[in-house]
Design a protein around this motif. Structure first.
Motif, mmCIF file in Angstrom:
data_model
loop_
_atom_site.group_PDB
_atom_site.id
_atom_site.type_symbol
_atom_site.label_atom_id
_atom_site.label_comp_id
_atom_site.label_asym_id
_atom_site.label_seq_id
_atom_site.Cartn_x
_atom_site.Cartn_y
_atom_site.Cartn_z
ATOM 1 N N TYR A 122 0.810 -1.222 0.000
ATOM 2 C CA TYR A 122 0.000 0.000 0.000
ATOM 3 C C TYR A 122 0.847 1.278 0.000
ATOM 4 N N GLN A 123 2.147 1.154 -0.209
ATOM 5 C CA GLN A 123 3.011 2.324 -0.115
ATOM 6 C C GLN A 123 3.168 3.073 -1.442
ATOM 7 N N GLY A 124 2.789 2.469 -2.556
ATOM 8 C CA GLY A 124 2.856 3.150 -3.834
ATOM 9 C C GLY A 124 4.257 3.449 -4.319
ATOM 10 N N ILE A 125 5.224 2.619 -3.928
ATOM 11 C CA ILE A 125 6.614 2.851 -4.335
ATOM 12 C C ILE A 125 7.030 1.830 -5.393
ATOM 13 N N TYR A 126 8.083 2.206 -6.129
ATOM 14 C CA TYR A 126 8.589 1.356 -7.197
ATOM 15 C C TYR A 126 9.784 0.542 -6.714
ATOM 16 N N LEU A 127 9.956 -0.626 -7.346
ATOM 17 C CA LEU A 127 11.162 -1.437 -7.175
ATOM 18 C C LEU A 127 11.892 -1.461 -8.503
ATOM 19 N N LEU A 128 13.168 -1.132 -8.487
ATOM 20 C CA LEU A 128 13.983 -1.262 -9.688
ATOM 21 C C LEU A 128 15.401 -1.624 -9.278
ATOM 22 N N GLY A 129 16.082 -2.339 -10.182
ATOM 23 C CA GLY A 129 17.450 -2.752 -9.917
ATOM 24 C C GLY A 129 17.625 -4.255 -10.019
ATOM 25 N N ALA A 130 18.839 -4.670 -10.360
ATOM 26 C CA ALA A 130 19.147 -6.081 -10.580
ATOM 27 C C ALA A 130 19.474 -6.833 -9.305
ATOM 28 N N SER A 131 19.397 -6.172 -8.147
ATOM 29 C CA SER A 131 19.920 -6.783 -6.930
ATOM 30 C C SER A 131 19.176 -8.047 -6.518
ATOM 31 N N GLY A 132 17.867 -8.134 -6.788
ATOM 32 C CA GLY A 132 17.152 -9.364 -6.461
ATOM 33 C C GLY A 132 17.642 -10.536 -7.282
ATOM 34 N N GLY A 133 17.812 -10.324 -8.591
ATOM 35 C CA GLY A 133 18.342 -11.380 -9.449
ATOM 36 C C GLY A 133 19.770 -11.739 -9.107
ATOM 37 N N VAL A 134 20.580 -10.731 -8.803
ATOM 38 C CA VAL A 134 21.972 -10.984 -8.425
ATOM 39 C C VAL A 134 22.036 -11.724 -7.097
ATOM 40 N N ALA A 135 21.143 -11.376 -6.173
ATOM 41 C CA ALA A 135 21.094 -12.098 -4.901
ATOM 42 C C ALA A 135 20.764 -13.571 -5.129
ATOM 43 N N GLY A 136 19.890 -13.840 -6.100
ATOM 44 C CA GLY A 136 19.577 -15.231 -6.424
ATOM 45 C C GLY A 136 20.781 -15.984 -6.951
ATOM 46 N N LEU A 137 21.576 -15.339 -7.796
ATOM 47 C CA LEU A 137 22.794 -15.972 -8.300
ATOM 48 C C LEU A 137 23.800 -16.167 -7.173
ATOM 49 N N THR A 138 23.799 -15.260 -6.197
ATOM 50 C CA THR A 138 24.664 -15.423 -5.027
ATOM 51 C C THR A 138 24.242 -16.646 -4.228
ATOM 52 N N GLY A 139 22.945 -16.770 -3.983
ATOM 53 C CA GLY A 139 22.446 -17.938 -3.257
ATOM 54 C C GLY A 139 22.746 -19.231 -3.986
ATOM 55 N N ALA A 140 22.638 -19.202 -5.324
ATOM 56 C CA ALA A 140 22.955 -20.404 -6.107
ATOM 57 C C ALA A 140 24.434 -20.744 -6.026
ATOM 58 N N ALA A 141 25.286 -19.739 -6.134
ATOM 59 C CA ALA A 141 26.729 -19.979 -6.184
ATOM 60 C C ALA A 141 27.276 -20.535 -4.875
#
Length: 244
Positions: free
Chosen positions: A137-156
């Motif tokens: 309900y905050q009306g804010i945007y999410l942008l950036g590759a950090s979620g995907g990069v975090a996933g690659l970190t978890g995989a690695a």
């Protein structure tokens, strides 16, 4: 010419080293992120940049607005993925690209380009889902590759801290490097090196919400996307492991 090829007619000449050490898929993804930000800053005016965010950044509040008009939800079909290619500034771009290069490289070398990109996109979507769960309900945007990069970190970290396995060539008996075994999730937290890395990473991100309380300053870090992406990569990487 591969690394092992020799120029024709020059017996015994040394093998050539590759000019670029990055897997091509990692270089392409990093280049795409940089190119999109470069184009958005050089080509688009302020109104165009607002439109870019409106259509391609992830905004959880769209889920609420769908109750009034279903068309508000249309960008939710692609923005859980496309937000990962947009960034707020060059510092944001460079940090994410550096982290991408470090952790996407071992994933791409082990599983190939397709698996690396798939993990990046799925982790980006998982990060968006975690972000939505706490900011609906905050009306804010999410942008950036950090979620995907975090996933690659978890995989690695499922394999990069494991010891190298050795075998023997059945014909010559010579030692052969077999690679690193994929650890279970439990083993990640029993191996001292991967445990310390994972715990420090998780604690730092989980502590982000406390910073405004303690200092009065908001870091504008989407810690929810980091945690969601990390756990997605950590849990899903085994799907790409070859059997047998």
């Amino acid at each position: 010419m591969s690394e092992q090829d020799q120029p024709p007619g020059v017996p015994g000449s040394p093998a050539r080293e590759p000019v670029f050490l990055l897997p091509s898929a990692v270089a392409a993804l990093a280049g795409l992120i940089v190119a999109i930000h470069l184009a958005s800053t050089l080509v688009l005016n302020e109104e165009g940049q607002i439109e870019l965010l409106f259509w391609f950044a992830f905004q959880p509040y769209r889920i609420v607005l769908m109750g009034e008009d279903p068309s508000f939800g249309l960008p939710l079909l692609w923005s859980p993925f496309s937000h990962a290619l947009l960034h707020a500034g060059w510092d944001h771009v460079l940090f994410n690209v550096a982290w991408l290069v470090i952790f996407a490289t071992p994933v791409a070398r082990r599983y190939g380009a397709g698996a690396m990109v798939a993990l990046f996109l799925v982790s980006s979507a998982a990060g968006a889902a975690f972000f939505a769960a706490t900011t609906l309900y905050q009306g804010i945007y999410l942008l950036g590759a950090s979620g995907g990069v975090a996933g690659l970190t978890g995989a690695a970290i499922r394999f990069m801290f494991q010891p190298v396995l050795m075998g023997r060539n059945p014909e010559t008996g010579e030692p052969v490097v077999l690679g690193r075994r994929l650890a279970s999730v439990g083993e990640v937290f029993t191996n001292p090196r991967s445990r310390y890395f994972a715990l420090i990473w998780l604690v730092l991100n989980a502590a982000v919400p406390l910073v405004p309380v303690l200092t009065g300053q908001d870091l504008n870090i989407a810690w929810q996307a980091h945690l969601g992406g990390f756990f997605a990569g950590l849990l899903l990487v085994g799907l790409f492991e070859k059997k047998g």
